[in-house]
Each structure stands twice: as structure tokens, then as C-alpha cells.
Design a protein around this motif. Structure first.
Motif, PDB file in Angstrom:
ATOM      1  N   VAL A 139       0.845  -1.204   0.000  1.00  0.00           N
ATOM      2  CA  VAL A 139       0.000   0.000   0.000  1.00  0.00           C
ATOM      3  C   VAL A 139       0.875   1.246   0.000  1.00  0.00           C
ATOM      4  CG1 VAL A 139      -1.737   1.310   1.281  1.00  0.00           C
ATOM      5  CG2 VAL A 139      -1.910  -1.180   1.146  1.00  0.00           C
ATOM      6  N   LEU A 140       1.983   1.201   0.772  1.00  0.00           N
ATOM      7  CA  LEU A 140       2.926   2.321   0.791  1.00  0.00           C
ATOM      8  C   LEU A 140       3.504   2.573  -0.592  1.00  0.00           C
ATOM      9  CD1 LEU A 140       4.706   4.406   2.324  1.00  0.00           C
ATOM     10  CD2 LEU A 140       6.353   2.551   2.683  1.00  0.00           C
ATOM     11  N   ALA A 141       3.853   1.496  -1.303  1.00  0.00           N
ATOM     12  CA  ALA A 141       4.388   1.643  -2.656  1.00  0.00           C
ATOM     13  C   ALA A 141       3.365   2.306  -3.576  1.00  0.00           C
ATOM     14  CB  ALA A 141       4.791   0.278  -3.208  1.00  0.00           C
ATOM     15  N   GLY A 142       2.076   1.895  -3.437  1.00  0.00           N
ATOM     16  CA  GLY A 142       1.032   2.522  -4.242  1.00  0.00           C
ATOM     17  C   GLY A 142       0.853   3.989  -3.900  1.00  0.00           C
ATOM     18  N   PHE A 143       0.891   4.310  -2.601  1.00  0.00           N
ATOM     19  CA  PHE A 143       0.765   5.702  -2.161  1.00  0.00           C
ATOM     20  C   PHE A 143       1.930   6.536  -2.681  1.00  0.00           C
ATOM     21  CE2 PHE A 143       1.657   8.866   1.311  1.00  0.00           C
ATOM     22  CZ  PHE A 143       0.608   9.720   1.006  1.00  0.00           C
ATOM     23  N   THR A 144       3.146   5.974  -2.608  1.00  0.00           N
ATOM     24  CA  THR A 144       4.333   6.689  -3.083  1.00  0.00           C
ATOM     25  C   THR A 144       4.253   6.941  -4.589  1.00  0.00           C
ATOM     26  OG1 THR A 144       5.655   5.657  -1.337  1.00  0.00           O
ATOM     27  CG2 THR A 144       6.846   6.654  -3.179  1.00  0.00           C
ATOM     28  N   ALA A 145       3.808   5.929  -5.332  1.00  0.00           N
ATOM     29  CA  ALA A 145       3.662   6.094  -6.782  1.00  0.00           C
ATOM     30  C   ALA A 145       2.660   7.199  -7.094  1.00  0.00           C
ATOM     31  CB  ALA A 145       3.218   4.776  -7.413  1.00  0.00           C
ATOM     32  N   TYR A 146       1.566   7.238  -6.314  1.00  0.00           N
ATOM     33  CA  TYR A 146       0.570   8.291  -6.490  1.00  0.00           C
ATOM     34  C   TYR A 146       1.169   9.660  -6.192  1.00  0.00           C
ATOM     35  CZ  TYR A 146      -3.432  11.260  -5.429  1.00  0.00           C
ATOM     36  OH  TYR A 146      -4.315  12.301  -5.378  1.00  0.00           O
ATOM     37  N   LEU A 147       1.981   9.751  -5.119  1.00  0.00           N
ATOM     38  CA  LEU A 147       2.604  11.022  -4.758  1.00  0.00           C
ATOM     39  C   LEU A 147       3.560  11.499  -5.843  1.00  0.00           C
ATOM     40  CD1 LEU A 147       3.419  10.679  -0.949  1.00  0.00           C
ATOM     41  CD2 LEU A 147       1.557  11.940  -2.020  1.00  0.00           C
ATOM     42  N   VAL A 148       4.317  10.562  -6.409  1.00  0.00           N
ATOM     43  CA  VAL A 148       5.249  10.930  -7.487  1.00  0.00           C
ATOM     44  C   VAL A 148       4.475  11.499  -8.668  1.00  0.00           C
ATOM     45  CG1 VAL A 148       6.881  10.030  -9.184  1.00  0.00           C
ATOM     46  CG2 VAL A 148       7.027   9.281  -6.806  1.00  0.00           C
ATOM     47  N   TYR A 149       3.368  10.842  -9.019  1.00  0.00           N
ATOM     48  CA  TYR A 149       2.538  11.342 -10.117  1.00  0.00           C
ATOM     49  C   TYR A 149       1.965  12.716  -9.781  1.00  0.00           C
ATOM     50  CZ  TYR A 149      -1.664  12.044 -12.892  1.00  0.00           C
ATOM     51  OH  TYR A 149      -2.638  12.591 -13.685  1.00  0.00           O
ATOM     52  N   ALA A 150       1.416  12.851  -8.558  1.00  0.00           N
ATOM     53  CA  ALA A 150       0.814  14.116  -8.155  1.00  0.00           C
ATOM     54  C   ALA A 150       1.849  15.229  -8.099  1.00  0.00           C
ATOM     55  CB  ALA A 150       0.128  13.964  -6.800  1.00  0.00           C
ATOM     56  N   ALA A 151       3.083  14.887  -7.696  1.00  0.00           N
ATOM     57  CA  ALA A 151       4.140  15.891  -7.602  1.00  0.00           C
ATOM     58  C   ALA A 151       4.494  16.452  -8.971  1.00  0.00           C
ATOM     59  CB  ALA A 151       5.376  15.294  -6.942  1.00  0.00           C
ATOM     60  N   THR A 152       4.451  15.610  -9.985  1.00  0.00           N
ATOM     61  CA  THR A 152       4.739  16.106 -11.336  1.00  0.00           C
ATOM     62  C   THR A 152       3.637  17.038 -11.815  1.00  0.00           C
ATOM     63  OG1 THR A 152       3.661  14.173 -12.360  1.00  0.00           O
ATOM     64  CG2 THR A 152       6.024  14.014 -11.910  1.00  0.00           C
ATOM     65  N   VAL A 153       2.387  16.752 -11.383  1.00  0.00           N
ATOM     66  CA  VAL A 153       1.258  17.617 -11.762  1.00  0.00           C
ATOM     67  C   VAL A 153       1.336  18.943 -11.022  1.00  0.00           C
ATOM     68  CG1 VAL A 153      -1.254  17.854 -11.693  1.00  0.00           C
ATOM     69  CG2 VAL A 153      -0.215  15.651 -12.299  1.00  0.00           C
ATOM     70  N   ASP A 154       1.754  18.876  -9.732  1.00  0.00           N
ATOM     71  CA  ASP A 154       1.752  20.065  -8.874  1.00  0.00           C
ATOM     72  C   ASP A 154       3.045  20.861  -8.925  1.00  0.00           C
ATOM     73  OD1 ASP A 154      -0.762  19.490  -8.027  1.00  0.00           O
ATOM     74  OD2 ASP A 154      -0.119  18.405  -6.230  1.00  0.00           O
ATOM     75  N   SER A 155       4.036  20.412  -9.657  1.00  0.00           N
ATOM     76  CA  SER A 155       5.335  21.078  -9.632  1.00  0.00           C
ATOM     77  C   SER A 155       5.233  22.513 -10.139  1.00  0.00           C
ATOM     78  CB  SER A 155       6.356  20.311 -10.477  1.00  0.00           C
ATOM     79  OG  SER A 155       5.929  20.248 -11.814  1.00  0.00           O
ATOM     80  N   TYR A 247       2.822   7.448   6.863  1.00  0.00           N
ATOM     81  CA  TYR A 247       4.104   6.738   6.847  1.00  0.00           C
ATOM     82  C   TYR A 247       4.324   5.933   8.123  1.00  0.00           C
ATOM     83  CZ  TYR A 247       5.466   9.465   2.731  1.00  0.00           C
ATOM     84  OH  TYR A 247       5.525  10.013   1.477  1.00  0.00           O
ATOM     85  N   ASN A 248       3.870   6.459   9.268  1.00  0.00           N
ATOM     86  CA  ASN A 248       4.042   5.737  10.526  1.00  0.00           C
ATOM     87  C   ASN A 248       3.427   4.345  10.460  1.00  0.00           C
ATOM     88  OD1 ASN A 248       5.490   7.687  11.871  1.00  0.00           O
ATOM     89  ND2 ASN A 248       3.766   8.474  13.044  1.00  0.00           N
ATOM     90  N   VAL A 249       2.209   4.269   9.917  1.00  0.00           N
ATOM     91  CA  VAL A 249       1.529   2.975   9.839  1.00  0.00           C
ATOM     92  C   VAL A 249       2.112   2.113   8.729  1.00  0.00           C
ATOM     93  CG1 VAL A 249      -0.670   1.840   9.355  1.00  0.00           C
ATOM     94  CG2 VAL A 249      -0.615   3.865  10.820  1.00  0.00           C
ATOM     95  N   LEU A 250       2.148   2.661   7.517  1.00  0.00           N
ATOM     96  CA  LEU A 250       2.517   1.849   6.358  1.00  0.00           C
ATOM     97  C   LEU A 250       4.002   1.515   6.315  1.00  0.00           C
ATOM     98  CD1 LEU A 250       0.360   3.565   3.565  1.00  0.00           C
ATOM     99  CD2 LEU A 250      -0.224   1.615   5.037  1.00  0.00           C
ATOM    100  N   ALA A 251       4.866   2.500   6.582  1.00  0.00           N
ATOM    101  CA  ALA A 251       6.307   2.254   6.487  1.00  0.00           C
ATOM    102  C   ALA A 251       6.857   1.648   7.768  1.00  0.00           C
ATOM    103  CB  ALA A 251       7.038   3.556   6.158  1.00  0.00           C
ATOM    104  N   VAL A 252       6.597   2.290   8.909  1.00  0.00           N
ATOM    105  CA  VAL A 252       7.206   1.853  10.171  1.00  0.00           C
ATOM    106  C   VAL A 252       6.690   0.476  10.586  1.00  0.00           C
ATOM    107  CG1 VAL A 252       7.545   2.384  12.599  1.00  0.00           C
ATOM    108  CG2 VAL A 252       7.575   4.234  10.916  1.00  0.00           C
ATOM    109  N   LEU A 253       5.365   0.326  10.710  1.00  0.00           N
ATOM    110  CA  LEU A 253       4.832  -0.967  11.119  1.00  0.00           C
ATOM    111  C   LEU A 253       5.042  -2.021  10.043  1.00  0.00           C
ATOM    112  CD1 LEU A 253       1.523  -0.161  13.049  1.00  0.00           C
ATOM    113  CD2 LEU A 253       3.805  -0.662  13.939  1.00  0.00           C
ATOM    114  N   GLY A 254       5.034  -1.594   8.782  1.00  0.00           N
ATOM    115  CA  GLY A 254       5.302  -2.541   7.701  1.00  0.00           C
ATOM    116  C   GLY A 254       6.686  -3.144   7.817  1.00  0.00           C
TER     117      GLY A 254
END
Length: 314
Positions: A139-155, A247-254
Motif C-alpha cells: 500500500v505504501l508503494a502505491g501511495f508513493t507512486a501516487y505522490l510521485v505522479y501528483a508531484a509532477t502535476v503540482d510542480s 508513513y508511521n503505519v505503512l512504512a514503520v509498522l510494515g
């Protein structure tokens, strides 16, 4: 030569200071690097700053799980996420009412709610094992991929950046590296001092994680959000907490669950997990009301956090 309680107190204070300094260095270096390549403030808050300020929880939870108990990791994440909402956003909103951007409200807040719900669902059987850890990381990987896409739109276009943008600065990179080193040292000192002191007083590993370690690792979020509120950068304040809780839930606990299974006690299922859900739902409701957090909202969040801490004591 210090020993016993005196040594634990020294390690505890030294750990908190090292975590704070490390996070400040990491936030300063990572933030300037991100802004330099054209990311907007709200996007930086929920991505680079949030991930950077999650580093203390990651180090404390992982090292604590390896050296002491997986309860340290679970308690640190639950306590830190609740502190982020009740203490961090409560104080930030008292300093200055926080306006909620459309980007954070509709793109990032749903992920925060989903991460909290996923934690509750996967923890209902009393164990968060390797499979659940892998699910968190996917799920973290999917969220990160979404953020990368959104960052290119919002740059921000290079022409709109200060000096038209800039190259990577060696000083910023050194800030990031120095911050990581301080975080490693600070997490070890905080665990040794905080756990040793409370264990001497007869408290459990979960209680240690929920209180002293959670508060210690929430200092970076507190610093970043309150300073952001003072400077009028409410995008940093809100985005930082929303991103950090994800990130606390998905990355740390993951990561911790992949390393070693995390047991979820019946008392945690009855109190701490419902408390996390309540704080999350209340925050979303406050955000949806007029798309801002008022000073009254901030005071209510602080009172709620004080009640949570009071109820933790046996």
C-alpha cells in the motif's frame, strides 16, 4: 560515574535532543532540495517533510523491536499518531488557524483514514505478521507512486522558482546525512533511557512506547508544524501531520512486522486502536467543517490528548 536512574535520565534527554536536531537537519536539507526542484509547500509537507519527520519513529520502532520488544514499535506508532493529531495540530491551530488545502483534503486525508482503518482490520486477530507487513509496504508503494505522479502535476514551473530554480547543494545533502546519523544515535539513547527509566518504575513496553517514546519521536512533527504555523505556512503544518501518520503505519509498522511479528494485546484492541480511530475521525470532521482548523478546534484536540494520556496511567 552515573548509573541507574541518573544515567537513564541523561540518555533520555540526550536522545530527545539528538532526535530533534537530527530531524531539524533532515527537514532543512530535504525541504530545500525538494523546493529547489519545484515542489509546492503543501506537496513538500505531505511528502518530503512528512517522510523526514517519520524517520525517528522508524528508527525507534525498528531498533526497539530488535533490542527490546515489538510492543515498543506498536506503542510508538500508535502514540505518535495520536500525539500528531492531538498535540501537534492542537498546538499549531492555537498558534494560527490552519487552512486545509484542497490537495491535502481530497488527495491525502483519505489515505490517512485508510491507513488507520487498515491497521485496525489487520490487527483484529491479535497479530501483525509478515504478511500484514508486506500488505502495508505494498500500500505504501502505491501511495508513493501516487505522490510521485501528483508531484509532477503540482510542480512549480522553473520560471516561477526563486532564481529560476537551483542545482542540488552539497550543504543540503550534508544536512540530510548528518540528520540521519543524529536520528540513529538519538533513537538508541531514547530507547535506552526511556525504557530503562520506566521499566525501573514497573511500566510495560507498550506503555513506554505510547508515552515517552511517542512524545520524543513526535518532536520533529511538533517543531515543523508549529514553526510552519508561526510563519503562515499552514500547508507544511497540515501536510506534515497527515503524511507522517500515513508513513508511521505503512512504512514503520510494515518494516517492523516484516522483521518480527507484532502482537496486539486485547487491551490495545479495546483502547489504543479505538483511540487512534476516534482522533482520526474527529480530525477529518473538523477539517471538513469550513476547511480549516480553528483555535477552538486546536484547544479541543489538546484536551482530548490530555485525557488520552491520563487514561493510559494504570
Amino acid at each position: 560515574m552515573l548509573s541507574g536512574t541518573g544515567l537513564f535520565l541523561l540518555l533520555l534527554v540526550g536522545g530527545v535532543v539528538a532526535l530533534y536536531v537530527g530531524a531539524e537537519l533532515l527537514v532543512a536539507g530535504a525541504g530545500r532540495l525538494a523546493l529547489g526542484v519545484g515542489l509546492r509547500a503543501a506537496t513538500v509537507g505531505v511528502t518530503v517533510i512528512a517522510f523526514a519527520t517519520t524517520a525517528p519513529e522508524l528508527f525507534v520502532a525498528t531498533i526497539g523491536a530488535l533490542d527490546v520488544s515489538s510492543d515498543i514499535g506498536l506503542g510508538t506508532v500508535l502514540g505518535s499518531n495520536i500525539a500528531n493529531v492531538g498535540l501537534v495540530l492542537g498546538l499549531a491551530a492555537l498558534v494560527r488557524p490552519l487552512t486545509i488545502s484542497e490537495t491535502v483534503m481530497y488527495r491525502h486525508v483519505p489515505f490517512m483514514v485508510f491507513a488507520a482503518a487498515l491497521l485496525v482490520v489487520l490487527g483484529l486477530d491479535g497479530t501483525i505478521g509478515q504478511l500484514e507487513g508486506v500488505i502495508f509496504l505494498l500500500v505504501l508503494a502505491g501511495f508513493t507512486a501516487y505522490l510521485v505522479y501528483a508531484a509532477t502535476v503540482d510542480s512549480v514551473p522553473a520560471a516561477e522558482l526563486p532564481d529560476g530554480g537551483r542545482d542540488i547543494d552539497v550543504r543540503d545533502v550534508s544536512f540530510v546525512l548528518g540528520g540521519l546519523i543524529a536520528l540513529v544515535l538519538g533513537s538508541r539513547w531514547l530507547i535506552a533511557g526511556g525504557s530503562g527509566l520506566l521499566f525501573e518504575l514497573g511500566f510495560s513496553e507498550l506503555f513506554v512506547g505510547l508515552t515517552v517514546l511517542a512524545l520524543g519521536t513526535s518532536l520533529p512533527e511538533l517543531a515543523a508544524s508549529v514553526v510552519g504555523a508561526i510563519r503562515g505556512e499552514t500547508g507544511f503544518a497540515i501536510g506534515n501531520v497527515v503524511g507522517s501518520n500515513i508513513y508511521n503505519v505503512l512504512a514503520v509498522l510494515g518494516i517492523v512486522a516484516v522483521i518480527t511479528p507484532i502482537s496486539v494485546s486485547p487491551s490495545t484492541l479495546r483502547f489504543e486502536l479505538p483511540a487512534l480511530v476516534v482522533f482520526t475521525v474527529v480530525l477529518v470532521a473538523m477539517m471538513g467543517h469550513g476547511r480549516r482548523l480553528s483555535r477552538l478546534d486546536g484547544a479541543a484536540l489538546l484536551v482530548g490528548y490530555a485525557v488520552f494520556i491520563y487514561l493510559l496511567f494504570p
